[in-house]
Design a protein around this motif. Structure first.
Motif, PDB file in Angstrom:
ATOM      1  N   ALA A   1      10.614   9.926   2.108  1.00  0.00           N
ATOM      2  CA  ALA A   1      11.467   8.748   2.240  1.00  0.00           C
ATOM      3  C   ALA A   1      11.430   7.885   0.978  1.00  0.00           C
ATOM      4  CB  ALA A   1      11.049   7.926   3.458  1.00  0.00           C
ATOM      5  N   LEU A   2      11.003   8.487  -0.135  1.00  0.00           N
ATOM      6  CA  LEU A   2      10.906   7.818  -1.430  1.00  0.00           C
ATOM      7  C   LEU A   2       9.963   6.616  -1.383  1.00  0.00           C
ATOM      8  CD1 LEU A   2      14.631   8.035  -2.606  1.00  0.00           C
ATOM      9  CD2 LEU A   2      12.719   9.529  -3.217  1.00  0.00           C
ATOM     10  N   GLN A   3       8.906   6.752  -0.600  1.00  0.00           N
ATOM     11  CA  GLN A   3       7.831   5.767  -0.543  1.00  0.00           C
ATOM     12  C   GLN A   3       6.601   6.383  -1.227  1.00  0.00           C
ATOM     13  OE1 GLN A   3       8.618   2.524   1.270  1.00  0.00           O
ATOM     14  NE2 GLN A   3      10.472   3.581   0.631  1.00  0.00           N
TER      15      GLN A   3
ATOM     16  N   LEU B   1       0.840  -1.191   0.000  1.00  0.00           N
ATOM     17  CA  LEU B   1       0.000   0.000   0.000  1.00  0.00           C
ATOM     18  C   LEU B   1       0.881   1.249   0.000  1.00  0.00           C
ATOM     19  CD1 LEU B   1      -1.465  -2.180   2.248  1.00  0.00           C
ATOM     20  CD2 LEU B   1      -3.259  -0.505   1.858  1.00  0.00           C
ATOM     21  N   PRO B   2       0.636   2.203  -0.900  1.00  0.00           N
ATOM     22  CA  PRO B   2       1.468   3.400  -0.993  1.00  0.00           C
ATOM     23  C   PRO B   2       1.084   4.426   0.072  1.00  0.00           C
ATOM     24  CG  PRO B   2      -0.225   3.468  -2.686  1.00  0.00           C
ATOM     25  CD  PRO B   2      -0.394   2.143  -1.962  1.00  0.00           C
ATOM     26  N   VAL B   3       1.331   4.080   1.330  1.00  0.00           N
ATOM     27  CA  VAL B   3       0.901   4.920   2.455  1.00  0.00           C
ATOM     28  C   VAL B   3       2.096   5.522   3.196  1.00  0.00           C
ATOM     29  CG1 VAL B   3      -1.254   3.667   2.767  1.00  0.00           C
ATOM     30  CG2 VAL B   3       0.794   2.892   3.972  1.00  0.00           C
ATOM     31  N   GLY B   4       3.309   5.302   2.686  1.00  0.00           N
ATOM     32  CA  GLY B   4       4.492   5.817   3.343  1.00  0.00           C
ATOM     33  C   GLY B   4       4.739   7.282   3.028  1.00  0.00           C
ATOM     34  N   SER B   5       5.894   7.761   3.464  1.00  0.00           N
ATOM     35  CA  SER B   5       6.261   9.171   3.297  1.00  0.00           C
ATOM     36  C   SER B   5       6.957   9.368   1.949  1.00  0.00           C
ATOM     37  CB  SER B   5       7.200   9.611   4.411  1.00  0.00           C
ATOM     38  OG  SER B   5       6.655   9.332   5.680  1.00  0.00           O
ATOM     39  N   THR B   6       6.468  10.307   1.155  1.00  0.00           N
ATOM     40  CA  THR B   6       7.146  10.612  -0.110  1.00  0.00           C
ATOM     41  C   THR B   6       8.551  11.140   0.138  1.00  0.00           C
ATOM     42  OG1 THR B   6       6.103  12.798  -0.132  1.00  0.00           O
ATOM     43  CG2 THR B   6       4.994  11.031  -1.349  1.00  0.00           C
TER      44      THR B   6
END
Length: 277
Positions: free
Chosen positions: A133-135, A126-131
């Protein structure tokens, strides 16, 4: 009936793999919590001679829950990334949360007498990380895998192998890759194992809307790069596990590339602890 089943203890002589930790799945059906620390060193130059260097750290925790004797929920990626990178990566990467991956694993073959086990499964990131941190780089990604293990020397040695395919939902933003991971361990005392592992990554598709980085990342990252198709990365680790009981296991491993192409991996130190039900 309880939704929480105990681990399959017919394979307690096995240990869990450490290399490629997001994608190299233990073939056993287990219920466990696995805290992880990773210190990841970055090459001084990456891709197309781009200055880089420094390091990044990950603080994470995987968990697995056995739903039946053969079916389990797996959560393989999460945590917090700390940026200590240099050069070009330092302008792109910052501290932040990792994406979250979860899925299902099903045991296809289970033969305790021959010490043989094979499982298949999938995860969705799921793309729920921090942009920062390149997520959260796209619309998420799927990983389909087959993993198995075999007991050797009456339980004093074991091999594990897993193959999978990483497929982003939006292939214009993230790259696709095949990954193949292998593990060999030898039991040196009743509770101490030494092991070595190999992981191979082969990129099969570029991110068409990516930048000209020449690297994509492997287990933790899937960077927006449009010139990685055909790249091969092989890494090896050496490590040790201490397993005083079937409910507790801890390990340490040092990983390094074997290929001239290093992607973003100069070396890696990983430590984990497993609390198993």
């Amino acid at each position: 009936m309880s939704l929480l089943h105990p681990s399959d203890h017919c394979f307690d002589d096995f240990i869990s793999p450490m290399i490629n930790f997001v994608f190299f799945e233990d073939p056993r059906t287990v219920t466990e919590l696995r805290p992880i620390f990773v210190n990841h060193w970055i090459p001084s130059t990456i891709g197309n001679n781009i200055p880089a260097g420094g390091s990044a750290q990950l603080y994470a925790a995987q968990f697995r829950i056995a739903l039946t004797e053969r079916l389990s929920i797996i959560a393989t990626k999460d945590g917090y990334i700390v940026d200590n990178s240099n050069g070009a990566l330092d302008t792109l990467l910052d501290d932040g949360w990792a994406d979250v991956s979860a899925g299902l694993k099903y045991n296809l073959i289970r033969d305790p007498w021959k010490g043989r086990i094979v499982s298949a499964g999938f995860t969705y990131e799921l793309p729920v990380g921090s942009t920062s941190a390149l997520q959260a780089q796209g619309d998420g990604e799927f990983n389909m895998f087959l993993t198995g293990g075999q007991r050797l020397l009456d339980g004093n040695a074991h091999i594990l192998s897993s193959i999978g395919y990483r497929l982003p939902a939006d292939t214009s933003i993230q790259s696709s890759a095949i990954h193949w991971s292998n593990h060999l361990d030898v039991k040196v005392t009743d509770s101490v194992y030494v092991f070595t592992e190999l992981a191979w990554w082969h990129w099969t598709d570029d991110a068409s809307r990516g930048s000209n980085l020449g690297v994509a990342g492997a287990d933790l990252f899937n960077l927006r790069s449009n010139d990685v198709v055909g790249n091969d990365l092989v890494t090896q680790n050496v490590g040790m596990r201490f397993k005083p009981s079937s409910h507790l296991e801890t390990g340490i491993a040092y990983e390094f590339p074997l290929t001239g192409f290093k992607d973003i991996t100069n070396s890696r130190l990983m430590v984990d602890m497993i609390f198993r039900y």
